[in-house]
Design an enzyme around this catalytic site. Structure first.
Site, mmCIF file in Angstrom:
data_model
loop_
_atom_site.group_PDB
_atom_site.id
_atom_site.type_symbol
_atom_site.label_atom_id
_atom_site.label_comp_id
_atom_site.label_asym_id
_atom_site.label_seq_id
_atom_site.Cartn_x
_atom_site.Cartn_y
_atom_site.Cartn_z
ATOM 1 N N ASP A 128 39.329 35.691 41.554
ATOM 2 C CA ASP A 128 39.223 36.367 40.264
ATOM 3 C C ASP A 128 38.914 37.835 40.487
ATOM 4 O OD1 ASP A 128 38.785 35.917 37.167
ATOM 5 O OD2 ASP A 128 37.222 37.295 37.848
ATOM 6 N N TYR A 153 37.756 46.281 38.857
ATOM 7 C CA TYR A 153 36.928 46.045 40.048
ATOM 8 C C TYR A 153 37.330 46.949 41.207
ATOM 9 C CZ TYR A 153 35.821 41.622 37.576
ATOM 10 O OH TYR A 153 35.466 40.678 36.659
ATOM 11 N N LYS A 161 43.086 41.268 35.488
ATOM 12 C CA LYS A 161 42.809 41.535 34.072
ATOM 13 C C LYS A 161 43.166 42.975 33.720
ATOM 14 C CE LYS A 161 38.662 38.730 34.889
ATOM 15 N NZ LYS A 161 38.088 39.192 36.155
ATOM 16 N N HIS A 169 40.652 41.789 29.529
ATOM 17 C CA HIS A 169 39.293 41.758 30.094
ATOM 18 C C HIS A 169 38.218 41.680 28.999
ATOM 19 C CE1 HIS A 169 37.145 43.105 34.032
ATOM 20 N NE2 HIS A 169 36.324 42.377 33.296
ATOM 21 N N LEU A 220 26.089 31.855 37.812
ATOM 22 C CA LEU A 220 24.702 31.723 38.288
ATOM 23 C C LEU A 220 23.779 32.669 37.519
ATOM 24 C CD1 LEU A 220 25.555 31.736 42.124
ATOM 25 C CD2 LEU A 220 25.227 29.738 40.639
ATOM 26 N N ILE A 259 33.545 30.749 38.834
ATOM 27 C CA ILE A 259 33.930 31.769 39.829
ATOM 28 C C ILE A 259 32.705 32.494 40.378
ATOM 29 C CG2 ILE A 259 36.340 32.315 39.307
ATOM 30 C CD1 ILE A 259 35.314 34.272 37.140
ATOM 31 N N LYS A 285 30.299 34.650 42.636
ATOM 32 C CA LYS A 285 30.496 35.740 43.604
ATOM 33 C C LYS A 285 29.365 35.665 44.626
ATOM 34 C CE LYS A 285 29.228 40.195 44.791
ATOM 35 N NZ LYS A 285 27.888 40.808 44.932
ATOM 36 N N ARG A 344 26.548 32.001 51.828
ATOM 37 C CA ARG A 344 26.545 31.702 50.386
ATOM 38 C C ARG A 344 27.925 31.293 49.890
ATOM 39 N NH1 ARG A 344 22.767 36.662 48.099
ATOM 40 N NH2 ARG A 344 20.769 35.621 48.487
ATOM 41 N N ASN A 392 28.290 27.694 48.102
ATOM 42 C CA ASN A 392 28.759 27.554 46.724
ATOM 43 C C ASN A 392 29.974 26.634 46.604
ATOM 44 O OD1 ASN A 392 26.718 29.298 46.039
ATOM 45 N ND2 ASN A 392 28.043 31.090 45.774
HETATM 46 P P1 NDP Z 1 27.198 35.277 39.602
HETATM 47 O O1 NDP Z 1 26.551 34.452 38.565
HETATM 48 O O2 NDP Z 1 28.329 34.732 40.363
HETATM 49 O O3 NDP Z 1 26.037 35.727 40.586
HETATM 50 C C1 NDP Z 1 26.259 36.569 41.685
HETATM 51 C C2 NDP Z 1 24.904 36.893 42.270
HETATM 52 O O4 NDP Z 1 24.300 35.675 42.737
HETATM 53 C C3 NDP Z 1 24.999 37.827 43.439
HETATM 54 O O5 NDP Z 1 23.835 38.647 43.410
HETATM 55 C C4 NDP Z 1 24.958 36.890 44.643
HETATM 56 O O6 NDP Z 1 24.358 37.491 45.746
HETATM 57 C C5 NDP Z 1 24.073 35.781 44.135
HETATM 58 N N1 NDP Z 1 24.424 34.496 44.745
HETATM 59 C C6 NDP Z 1 25.651 33.938 44.828
HETATM 60 N N2 NDP Z 1 25.589 32.742 45.446
HETATM 61 C C7 NDP Z 1 24.299 32.547 45.757
HETATM 62 C C8 NDP Z 1 23.598 31.505 46.408
HETATM 63 N N3 NDP Z 1 24.241 30.426 46.837
HETATM 64 N N4 NDP Z 1 22.252 31.629 46.559
HETATM 65 C C9 NDP Z 1 21.619 32.718 46.113
HETATM 66 N N5 NDP Z 1 22.207 33.743 45.497
HETATM 67 C C10 NDP Z 1 23.540 33.660 45.309
HETATM 68 O O7 NDP Z 1 27.555 36.668 38.892
HETATM 69 P P2 NDP Z 1 28.811 37.638 38.772
HETATM 70 O O8 NDP Z 1 28.430 38.593 37.704
HETATM 71 O O9 NDP Z 1 29.241 38.194 40.059
HETATM 72 O O10 NDP Z 1 29.976 36.713 38.184
HETATM 73 C C11 NDP Z 1 30.886 36.007 38.995
HETATM 74 C C12 NDP Z 1 32.286 36.489 38.755
HETATM 75 O O11 NDP Z 1 32.627 36.403 37.377
HETATM 76 C C13 NDP Z 1 32.509 37.959 39.084
HETATM 77 O O12 NDP Z 1 32.522 38.211 40.453
HETATM 78 C C14 NDP Z 1 33.790 38.205 38.359
HETATM 79 O O13 NDP Z 1 34.880 37.684 39.088
HETATM 80 C C15 NDP Z 1 33.565 37.426 37.076
HETATM 81 N N6 NDP Z 1 33.024 38.291 35.995
HETATM 82 C C16 NDP Z 1 33.837 38.526 34.923
HETATM 83 C C17 NDP Z 1 33.409 39.292 33.879
HETATM 84 C C18 NDP Z 1 34.294 39.538 32.721
HETATM 85 O O14 NDP Z 1 33.975 40.380 31.887
HETATM 86 N N7 NDP Z 1 35.413 38.836 32.610
HETATM 87 C C19 NDP Z 1 32.081 39.929 33.881
HETATM 88 C C20 NDP Z 1 31.289 39.605 35.046
HETATM 89 C C21 NDP Z 1 31.763 38.793 36.049
HETATM 90 P P3 NDP Z 1 25.177 38.199 46.924
HETATM 91 O O15 NDP Z 1 26.370 38.884 46.317
HETATM 92 O O16 NDP Z 1 24.177 39.145 47.483
HETATM 93 O O17 NDP Z 1 25.580 37.140 47.899
#
Ligand code: NDP
Length: 293
Positions: free
Chosen positions: A46, A51, A95, A128, A210, A248, A250, A256, A260
């Site tokens: 995604d 991005y 997007k 988006h 998450l 999805i 990240k 991690r 996941n």
């Molecule tokens: P997430 O809920 O996926 O959380 C990501 C955070 O959690 C990061 O800080 C990551 O740390 C941490 N993390 C991930 N896995 C673990 C784990 N197993 N244990 C502990 N910490 C963990 O948030 P996102 O906002 O990144 O959302 C995911 C995806 O959704 C985005 O990447 C994007 O593709 C999409 N998105 C879409 C949006 C939209 O408007 N359409 C808006 C926001 C997101 P670290 O990176 O340090 O590993």
């Protein structure tokens, strides 16, 4: 019982429930992280024009499917199983960003994304944000319908659409959106939207599944992690899968990314699913869609 890991969209296209999210993945890291995720079994990615990392995503996928665009990747020996993939094995979402709403601007934005990705087609193309103050999402969606009819995208959909935006869109849409990607996690469960989606035949995709990490310390989640001998992230992702959400997460480390994805061999019982329904706080980690324009 093993939960199905693939879902059918309303046009029959199949989509892995689990994908890898690339928001805030630096452009320079995207290639390596997507390659790592491919090695762990992720087949769905995604990204978004906003991005800034579409080039890296496309490079990793091009390498994995043996695209000769990059000679080093095309002839390299990094991971035989990954190199055995074909384009059809991989699913890419991107997007159109808010500053390209409107019919012609969206078609131009799509061409740029395609060039960045270096792919022949995109699997899923989303608006988006609805940007209600711009008043252009219905026209923007017409461009997505054109791309869909031309075969440049396998499915089209929206992101961050609230119920009123969806109802407005449905007045002019000729193709029902396949997906609405919205913020969704245990503290923001989107019950009303999920009901509306199932009535309309739209799949719910959870962004920030998450809660950007904020939900991982919820004592109820931590207790479930101890009960199932899993991590809090795995409990939350398993909850998404059992709700039927596309998801999805990240992550920026190989550990991690692997953790996941390792959620297909256990199941939360119905009592624990009921308990998680009680964690709703209507807590957003991102912006309210009415306020993004
Ligand atoms: P997430 O809920 O996926 O959380 C990501 C955070 O959690 C990061 O800080 C990551 O740390 C941490 N993390 C991930 N896995 C673990 C784990 N197993 N244990 C502990 N910490 C963990 O948030 P996102 O906002 O990144 O959302 C995911 C995806 O959704 C985005 O990447 C994007 O593709 C999409 N998105 C879409 C949006 C939209 O408007 N359409 C808006 C926001 C997101 P670290 O990176 O340090 O590993």
């Amino acid at each position: 019982m093993r939960f199905p890991a693939r879902l059918s969209l309303n046009n029959g296209v199949m989509m892995d429930q689990m994908g890898y999210g690339l928001y805030k993945v630096p452009p320079a890291d995207a290639d390596a992280l997507v390659s790592t995720a491919l090695g762990e079994g992720y087949r769905r990615f995604d990204t978004a024009a906003m991005y800034g990392n579409e080039v890296g995503v496309g490079r990793a996928i091009g390498g994995a499917i043996g695209d000769a665009r990059d000679a080093n990747l095309g002839t390299g020996g990094s991971g035989e199983s990954v190199h055995a993939l074909t384009r059809e094995d991989v699913f890419v979402t991107t997007k159109v960003w808010n500053d390209h709403h409107g019919y012609d601007a969206t078609l131009r934005a799509f061409d740029t994304s395609m060039a960045n990705l270096g792919l022949d087609y995109v699997d899923l193309y989303l608006i988006h944000w609805p940007c209600p103050a711009r008043g252009l999402f219905a026209e923007t969606y017409k461009a997505l319908e054109t791309l869909y009819r031309e075969g440049k995208v396998r499915a089209i959909g929206v992101s961050n659409f609230q119920p009123d935006h969806l109802e407005q869109l449905m007045q002019s849409a000729e193709v029902v959106p396949a997906v609405n990607q919205v913020e969704l996690h245990p503290w923001l469960q989107q019950a009303r939207l999920r009901t509306l989606h199932s009535q309309l035949g739209i799949r719910t995709e959870a962004w920030s599944p998450l809660g950007r990490g904020q939900v991982l310390g919820d004592p109820a989640i931590v207790a479930l992690a101890e009960k199932y001998k899993r991590t809090p992230a795995q409990v939350i992702l398993r909850w998404h899968l059992q709700l039927g959400n596309l998801v999805i997460p990240k992550a920026s480390t190989a550990g991690r990314i692997k953790e996941n994805f390792n959620v297909f061999d256990f199941e939360l019982d119905s009592g624990d699913l009921d308990g998680m329904a009680g964690l709703e706080r209507h807590h957003r980690t991102g912006s309210h869609p009415d306020n993004v324009n």
